[in-house]
Each structure stands twice: as C-alpha cells, then as structure tokens.
Design an enzyme around this catalytic site. Structure first.
Site, PDB file in Angstrom:
ATOM      1  N   ARG A 146       0.857  -1.186   0.000  1.00 24.26           N
ATOM      2  CA  ARG A 146       0.000   0.000   0.000  1.00 24.26           C
ATOM      3  C   ARG A 146       0.887   1.227   0.000  1.00 24.26           C
ATOM      4  NH1 ARG A 146      -4.184   2.201   4.667  1.00 24.26           N
ATOM      5  NH2 ARG A 146      -2.336   3.304   5.394  1.00 24.26           N
TER       6      ARG A 146
ATOM      7  N   TYR B  98      -2.729  11.476   7.547  1.00 25.84           N
ATOM      8  CA  TYR B  98      -2.932  10.178   8.177  1.00 25.84           C
ATOM      9  C   TYR B  98      -2.266   9.067   7.359  1.00 25.84           C
ATOM     10  CZ  TYR B  98      -5.284   6.347  10.427  1.00 25.84           C
ATOM     11  OH  TYR B  98      -5.550   5.200  11.126  1.00 25.84           O
TER      12      TYR B  98
ATOM     13  N   ASP C 109      -5.181   3.904  -0.212  1.00 25.61           N
ATOM     14  CA  ASP C 109      -6.349   4.125   0.652  1.00 25.61           C
ATOM     15  C   ASP C 109      -6.689   5.611   0.656  1.00 25.61           C
ATOM     16  OD1 ASP C 109      -8.234   4.176   2.687  1.00 25.61           O
ATOM     17  OD2 ASP C 109      -7.096   2.860   4.032  1.00 25.61           O
TER      18      ASP C 109
ATOM     19  N   HIS D 271      -9.216   6.815   2.405  1.00 26.06           N
ATOM     20  CA  HIS D 271      -9.770   7.111   3.734  1.00 26.06           C
ATOM     21  C   HIS D 271     -11.047   7.953   3.699  1.00 26.06           C
ATOM     22  CE1 HIS D 271      -5.671   5.922   5.395  1.00 26.06           C
ATOM     23  NE2 HIS D 271      -6.539   5.168   6.015  1.00 26.06           N
TER      24      HIS D 271
ATOM     25  N   GLU E 286      -8.971   2.081  -2.154  1.00 26.31           N
ATOM     26  CA  GLU E 286      -9.783   1.749  -0.971  1.00 26.31           C
ATOM     27  C   GLU E 286     -10.531   2.966  -0.441  1.00 26.31           C
ATOM     28  OE1 GLU E 286      -7.303   0.089   2.051  1.00 26.31           O
ATOM     29  OE2 GLU E 286      -8.745   0.491   3.635  1.00 26.31           O
TER      30      GLU E 286
ATOM     31  N   GLU F 269     -14.251  -1.443   5.725  1.00 27.06           N
ATOM     32  CA  GLU F 269     -13.624  -1.642   7.041  1.00 27.06           C
ATOM     33  C   GLU F 269     -14.466  -1.049   8.168  1.00 27.06           C
ATOM     34  OE1 GLU F 269      -9.808   0.336   6.255  1.00 27.06           O
ATOM     35  OE2 GLU F 269     -10.345   1.818   7.763  1.00 27.06           O
TER      36      GLU F 269
ATOM     37  N   ARG G 140     -13.662  -5.321   2.651  1.00 27.11           N
ATOM     38  CA  ARG G 140     -12.573  -4.894   3.540  1.00 27.11           C
ATOM     39  C   ARG G 140     -12.787  -5.224   5.011  1.00 27.11           C
ATOM     40  NH1 ARG G 140      -8.048  -4.140   4.114  1.00 27.11           N
ATOM     41  NH2 ARG G 140      -7.837  -2.038   4.939  1.00 27.11           N
TER      42      ARG G 140
ATOM     43  N   GLU H 236      -4.456  -7.615   4.593  1.00 23.19           N
ATOM     44  CA  GLU H 236      -3.636  -6.508   5.104  1.00 23.19           C
ATOM     45  C   GLU H 236      -2.860  -7.015   6.321  1.00 23.19           C
ATOM     46  OE1 GLU H 236      -5.929  -3.262   6.652  1.00 23.19           O
ATOM     47  OE2 GLU H 236      -4.295  -1.821   6.389  1.00 23.19           O
TER      48      GLU H 236
ATOM     49  N   TRP I 294     -13.550  11.704   7.238  1.00 28.17           N
ATOM     50  CA  TRP I 294     -12.402  10.928   7.648  1.00 28.17           C
ATOM     51  C   TRP I 294     -11.615  10.474   6.461  1.00 28.17           C
ATOM     52  CZ3 TRP I 294      -8.681   7.882   8.944  1.00 28.17           C
ATOM     53  CH2 TRP I 294      -8.224   7.990  10.269  1.00 28.17           C
TER      54      TRP I 294
HETATM   55  C1  GCO Z   1      -6.495   0.594   6.941  1.00 32.09           C
HETATM   56  C2  GCO Z   1      -7.297   1.550   7.748  1.00 32.09           C
HETATM   57  C3  GCO Z   1      -6.651   2.047   8.977  1.00 32.09           C
HETATM   58  C4  GCO Z   1      -7.749   2.632   9.847  1.00 32.09           C
HETATM   59  C5  GCO Z   1      -7.626   2.288  11.271  1.00 32.09           C
HETATM   60  C6  GCO Z   1      -8.773   2.883  12.059  1.00 32.09           C
HETATM   61  O1  GCO Z   1      -6.771   0.530   5.771  1.00 32.09           O
HETATM   62  O2  GCO Z   1      -5.664  -0.082   7.503  1.00 32.09           O
HETATM   63  O3  GCO Z   1      -7.822   2.576   6.982  1.00 32.09           O
HETATM   64  O4  GCO Z   1      -5.709   2.975   8.574  1.00 32.09           O
HETATM   65  O5  GCO Z   1      -7.799   3.997   9.699  1.00 32.09           O
HETATM   66  O6  GCO Z   1      -7.612   0.920  11.356  1.00 32.09           O
HETATM   67  O7  GCO Z   1      -8.978   2.193  13.217  1.00 32.09           O
HETATM   68 MG    MG Z   2      -8.405   1.665   5.197  1.00 33.61          MG
END
Ligand code: GCO
Ligand code: MG
Length: 412
Positions: free
Chosen positions: A147, A159, A220, A222, A246, A272, A293, A349, A412
């Site tokens: 990633r 982030y 990702d 996010h 993602e 996720e 995910r 992952e 986020w």
């Molecule tokens: C990922 C996730 C993490 C999350 C985290 C939040 O793809 O691994 O996006 O970065 O932000 O697990 O609890």
């Molecule tokens: Mg993620």
C-alpha cells in the site's frame, strides 16, 4: 462444554486491545478480539454489562445459535459496538471448538483452499525519496504487495504516513502512523482534496517507474472524496494498474459507488467500517466493489464474515480483510483461518505488531516470502499471557481528524 466464565481483558502494550476470554467447565479457554480503535471502553462495557451474563451456563459448542441469540435476541441490532462484542464471543467459541476437536479453526471451516495468504504492508513517505525507501524496506521484509500513501505538498501531516510519527520516547505522546494517539484530545490534521488529486497520480507514476509494472500496489483514500472526485482519481490511476483503491467515498452512501464504477476500471475496496452483511447488500448485489474490507473483529466474527464472503463469492468479489495494528493478534489469527479456508480470498492486510504486543499475545502464525499462514495449533493458535497483559493499563486514545484550510471539519 458449558461456559463457566467470561472475562474481558483490557491491555495496552503498544496500543489498546480488548480481548474476551471464555472458559468452559471442562477447562477449555477461547479468545476473541473486540478492539474498537479509539472507542474501546464502549465495547468493554457492552460485553461486561450485557453479554457476559448471557453466556454463563450456555453450551460453548452452539456457535451459530449463540450468534443468532446475541444478534436477533437483542432488540438493538448492528452497529460497531454490538458487532465487535458479538465478534469476540464468536471467535472465542471457534477457538474452543478447535481446541476440543484438536484442529486449527481453518480445518473446521472446510480446510485450506491455498497454501498461504498473500499479504500487503503499508509503505509511506512525506516525499518520493522517503516513500521509495519505505517500499524498499517492505520488499526486504518479504512483502510482495504494498500500500502506497504519500505526503501532499502544502499539507503538514497526513494520516497513514509513518514518518509523520513522533515516538513515545521523544515526546511522551505515542503517535504511530496508524494511530489512535494516546492523549487527552484527538490530534488535528489538515486536508486539501484538490492538492491530493493533483499529487497522487504523479506519485504512482514515479513508483511504477522505479519498481516496475508487476508489484501489486494499493492505495487508501480514507473516505475523503466525493463521487466525482473519486471517479477522477480512479481514472487518473488506471495507467498504474492498482490492485485496489480503498474507501474512495464515505461508506454510508452506496449509491456514490455507482457513479465511481461508471467512470473507472480501477478496482474498488470498501467496508472496514461496515458491520453486517446488510451494510454490503446493495454494493455486492450491484457489483459496486471488488474487495470486501471487513475485519472479523468488526463484522460479527468468523460466522458472520463467512456469510458476507459467501454472498460476495456469487459476484466474483473477493476478501481483502482489514489488518492494521488495531486488530489484535487474536483478530488477525481469526482472519488468517477464515482467509485460508474461503475460496474467494483476495489479499490480507498485515501490519506487524510491536514487541510488547507480541509478548502479551503468544502467536503461532508464520510469515514467509510474503505469505501468512495461521499455523497448525488447535483453535485460533493464540494464547494471552496474563502477567504480560497486566503490565499495560488502558490509556485513552483517539484517532486524529482533519479540517480544511477554512476550518471546516472534513470526512475521515
Ligand atoms: C487501513 C485503515 C486504517 C484505519 C484504522 C482505524 O486501511 O488499515 O484505513 O488505517 O484507519 O484501522 O482504526
Ligand atoms: Mg483503510
């Protein structure tokens, strides 16, 4: 196999983990992961106050019935807290069933569909040289899929960038790059979607130029983009052949993915923050994603995620289970057993836990040549060391959040 005891263990070796330990009258124990990053105590309380009293005296062998009882038997269904608690019970019961049978859980799920699980790690850098170093270091650690997250010119901290992190030793505040940060209040980051959309394709072009066409690359977003922005990003990344993009848009709005899908062939991964098969119903039926995910920990356990993946398999959609460090070693083990067994495994992952976490949770998985395997120990293959876990009391921690230049809170 009557449940005698169920205890919630909260420990914070490198970060907070919530673990449920169930003990049967014949002395078998099972572990389940209920960690909800940044909201851990909500699940502790849900388990201790509402679930544990229901478990005592139940037959530990009745996994499906216990799942249905905890899900359908409660008036208030779904949601991350409820489903993490149910997940922990479910995992612990699979662990016990495996130990009772003398078999690893993947054997109970039908046996291995493959020899190992292709896993991806997180490379990141504030700029290209730092990112290239991070990719090289991941390749040296054996990763065969990576990633890629990058700093964006003009933004101070983003982030998921490891080198933004400051260590506990230097500052007294722990801030790893997939944090919940330990501290009184959430850390604020900044965000500019336009700058991000201009920059990311140039980074993938450079990465492909340096590392060639074959390395599977993931990214990702996010949840930060609108559907049109996500469509534009997916299209601009097509020449660089991503394994997946993602969380391109916020997860609440499945219709957004119709628009994205209509404009790009970049594969999409989402889920996720989903908790049940109903969160996935429309996006699987309409084939709006390529990868599921969810973590076992956040989707009601092995029993329920198996259901999601079986449904996804009807549409050639594969697994891409969430595996950051906030999934405990117990949750990771559950993911590995499930991933080994289902036919439609895609990728796992895998972020390595810290040394203190590995001392608390004794594990039996292997990591070889880019592939994970849960090992052959009966059950999930993880045991918790009570002396080690007792050393690390809970520390309140928050995920960061972000604001635009004018001060608006952004997705986020
Ligand atoms: C990922 C996730 C993490 C999350 C985290 C939040 O793809 O691994 O996006 O970065 O932000 O697990 O609890
Ligand atoms: Mg993620």
């Amino acid at each position: 196999m009557i449940i005698d005891r169920a205890e919630v263990i909260l420990t914070s070796p490198d970060r907070n983990f919530v673990t449920l330990r169930i003990t049967t009258d014949d002395g078998l124990t099972g572990l389940g992961d209920a960690t909800l990053n940044g909201r851990e105590l909500a699940v502790v309380s849900y388990l201790e106050e509402h679930v544990v009293p229901l478990l005592i005296g139940r037959d530990a062998a009745r996994i499906e019935d216990t799942w249905q009882f905890l899900y359908r038997g409660a008036y208030w269904r779904r949601g991350p807290v409820t489903m993490a608690a149910i997940a922990a019970v479910d995992m612990a019961l699979w662990d016990i069933k495996g130990k009772a049978a003398g078999m690893p859980v993947y054997q109970l799920l039908g046996g291995a569909s493959r020899d190992g699980l292709l896993a991806y790690g997180h490379a990141s850098g504030r700029d290209l040289p730092e990112l290239f170093d991070s990719i090289r270091s991941h390749l040296e650690q054996g990763y065969r899929a990576i990633r890629v997250q990058t700093g964006v010119p003009g933004l101070r901290s983003i982030y998921g960038i490891a080198s933004n992190a400051t260590s506990e030793e230097n500052t007294g505040v722990r801030y790893d790059h997939e944090p919940a940060q330990r501290g009184a209040l959430p850390h604020q980051e900044d965000w500019d979607t336009g700058a991000y959309l201009r920059h990311v394709p140039t980074v993938f072009e450079a990465v492909r130029g340096e590392f060639g066409p074959e390395l599977p690359l993931l990214h990702d977003a996010h949840h930060r983009l609108t559907p049109t922005q996500a469509a534009r990003l997916g299209r601009s990344l097509e020449p660089f052949d991503l394994f997946w993009l993602e969380d391109c848009t916020p997860a609440e709005n499945p219709e957004a993915l119709r628009l994205v899908r209509g404009h790009t062939t970049t594969p999409l991964a989402i889920g996720e923050v989903f908790n049940t098969v109903w969160d996935y119903q429309q996006i699987i039926r309409e084939q709006l994603i390529d990868y599921v995910r969810s973590a076992v920990t956040h989707t009601g356990g092995i029993t329920h995620l198996r259901r999601v993946l079986d449904y996804a398999a009807l549409y050639q959609i594969k697994s891409g289970m969430h595996g950051p460090t906030d999934i405990s070693p117990v949750g990771m083990a559950a993911a590995m057993h499930l991933g080994l067994a289902v036919h439609n495994f895609g990728i796992q992952e895998y972020m390595k836990h810290g040394a203190r976490t590995d001392a608390v949770f004794q594990q039996s998985f292997t990591w070889r040549d880019g592939y994970l395997h849960p090992g052959e120990k009966p059950g999930l293959g993880v045991e918790l060391d009570p002396d080690e876990s007792g050393k690390y009391p809970y520390v309140r921690a928050y995920l960061p959040y972000n604001r635009l230049a004018d001060g608006t809170v952004h997705d986020w």
